[in-house]
Design a protein around this motif. Structure first.
Motif, mmCIF file in Angstrom:
data_model
loop_
_atom_site.group_PDB
_atom_site.id
_atom_site.type_symbol
_atom_site.label_atom_id
_atom_site.label_comp_id
_atom_site.label_asym_id
_atom_site.label_seq_id
_atom_site.Cartn_x
_atom_site.Cartn_y
_atom_site.Cartn_z
ATOM 1 N N THR A 35 0.819 -1.214 0.000
ATOM 2 C CA THR A 35 0.000 0.000 0.000
ATOM 3 C C THR A 35 0.854 1.266 0.000
ATOM 4 O O THR A 35 0.362 2.320 -0.363
ATOM 5 N N LEU A 36 2.100 1.168 0.419
ATOM 6 C CA LEU A 36 2.994 2.327 0.410
ATOM 7 C C LEU A 36 3.682 2.447 -0.942
ATOM 8 O O LEU A 36 4.100 1.441 -1.516
ATOM 9 N N ASN A 37 3.834 3.684 -1.407
ATOM 10 C CA ASN A 37 4.587 3.843 -2.646
ATOM 11 C C ASN A 37 6.083 3.930 -2.329
ATOM 12 O O ASN A 37 6.493 3.966 -1.169
ATOM 13 N N GLY A 38 6.886 3.972 -3.357
ATOM 14 C CA GLY A 38 8.336 3.930 -3.204
ATOM 15 C C GLY A 38 8.923 5.096 -2.441
ATOM 16 O O GLY A 38 9.910 4.953 -1.722
ATOM 17 N N TRP A 39 8.338 6.288 -2.594
ATOM 18 C CA TRP A 39 8.871 7.457 -1.907
ATOM 19 C C TRP A 39 8.710 7.336 -0.396
ATOM 20 O O TRP A 39 9.601 7.717 0.361
ATOM 21 N N TRP A 40 7.567 6.847 0.038
ATOM 22 C CA TRP A 40 7.365 6.661 1.479
ATOM 23 C C TRP A 40 8.311 5.599 2.026
ATOM 24 O O TRP A 40 8.851 5.739 3.129
ATOM 25 N N LYS A 41 8.505 4.544 1.262
ATOM 26 C CA LYS A 41 9.442 3.497 1.697
ATOM 27 C C LYS A 41 10.853 4.062 1.803
ATOM 28 O O LYS A 41 11.573 3.785 2.772
ATOM 29 N N ALA A 42 11.243 4.864 0.807
ATOM 30 C CA ALA A 42 12.580 5.476 0.845
ATOM 31 C C ALA A 42 12.718 6.408 2.042
ATOM 32 O O ALA A 42 13.761 6.423 2.712
ATOM 33 N N LEU A 43 11.684 7.172 2.330
ATOM 34 C CA LEU A 43 11.723 8.076 3.481
ATOM 35 C C LEU A 43 11.869 7.304 4.792
ATOM 36 O O LEU A 43 12.662 7.680 5.658
ATOM 37 N N TRP A 44 11.122 6.213 4.936
ATOM 38 C CA TRP A 44 11.242 5.385 6.147
ATOM 39 C C TRP A 44 12.656 4.819 6.274
ATOM 40 O O TRP A 44 13.234 4.798 7.361
ATOM 41 N N VAL A 45 13.215 4.348 5.171
ATOM 42 C CA VAL A 45 14.569 3.767 5.221
ATOM 43 C C VAL A 45 15.596 4.835 5.587
ATOM 44 O O VAL A 45 16.489 4.594 6.411
ATOM 45 N N ILE A 46 15.493 6.019 4.989
ATOM 46 C CA ILE A 46 16.441 7.096 5.307
ATOM 47 C C ILE A 46 16.341 7.480 6.780
ATOM 48 O O ILE A 46 17.357 7.629 7.470
ATOM 49 N N CYS A 47 15.119 7.626 7.264
ATOM 50 C CA CYS A 47 14.951 7.946 8.694
ATOM 51 C C CYS A 47 15.471 6.818 9.574
ATOM 52 O O CYS A 47 16.048 7.071 10.634
ATOM 53 N N LEU A 48 15.288 5.592 9.137
ATOM 54 C CA LEU A 48 15.774 4.446 9.912
ATOM 55 C C LEU A 48 17.295 4.423 9.960
ATOM 56 O O LEU A 48 17.881 3.966 10.948
ATOM 57 N N ILE A 49 17.945 4.938 8.949
ATOM 58 C CA ILE A 49 19.411 4.989 8.940
ATOM 59 C C ILE A 49 19.933 6.119 9.834
ATOM 60 O O ILE A 49 20.855 5.920 10.612
ATOM 61 N N PHE A 50 19.307 7.312 9.728
ATOM 62 C CA PHE A 50 19.842 8.472 10.434
ATOM 63 C C PHE A 50 19.309 8.655 11.857
ATOM 64 O O PHE A 50 20.009 9.203 12.701
#
Length: 125
Positions: A35-50
Motif C-alpha cells: 500500500t505504500l509507494n516507493g517514496w514513502w518506503k525510501a523516506l522510512w529507510v532514510i529515517c531508519l538509517i539516520f
C-alpha cells in the motif's frame, strides 16, 4: 575483565541483536507492504538509517496494526470468525443412510460409519 563488565558486555550484545532483529523486521514489513509507494518506503529507510531508535518506535506505533495484519496473512492465520469450523449436516438422515449403504457394501469400517454418523449429527468427529 571483571564479572560485572562481562555481564554488561552480554547485555550490550543482547540489546544490539534485539535492535538488529527489530530493524530487519521493520525493513521486511516495509517492503512487503504494497500500500505504500516507493517514496514513502525510501523516506522510512532514510529515517531508519539516520535516526534509528526514534524511527523504529514511530514505525511500530504508527503502523503496528498493519504489521500484525500482514504477518498474520503471511503465516496464514485463520480469521476470527467460525466459518471454517465443521457444522452438523443439513440432512443428517440421508448422510447416515448413505454411510449405512457404504458399510453394507464393505467400503467403510464400523468405526468410519460411527465417525460419519457422529459428524452428521454434531458436526464433530
Amino acid at each position: 575483565m571483571t564479572f560485572v563488565g562481562l555481564i554488561w558486555m552480554f547485555l550490550d550484545i543482547l540489546f544490539f541483536v534485539a535492535y538488529l532483529v527489530a530493524v530487519f523486521y521493520i525493513l521486511f514489513d516495509l517492503f512487503a507492504d504494497h500500500t505504500l509507494n516507493g517514496w514513502w518506503k525510501a523516506l522510512w529507510v532514510i529515517c531508519l538509517i539516520f535516526v534509528p531508535l526514534i524511527t523504529a518506535l514511530v514505525y511500530v506505533i504508527a503502523r503496528g496494526r498493519g504489521m500484525a495484519e500482514r504477518a498474520q496473512r503471511r503465516r496464514g492465520v485463520v480469521p476470527e470468525d467460525d466459518s471454517y469450523r465443521p457444522r452438523p449436516s443439513a440432512n443428517p438422515a440421508s448422510d447416515i443412510a448413505r454411510a449405512q449403504e457404504l458399510l453394507d457394501e464393505g467400503a467403510i469400517s464400523q468405526g468410519e460409519f460411527e465417525a460419519i454418523k457422529n459428524k452428521a449429527l454434531t458436526g464433530r468427529y
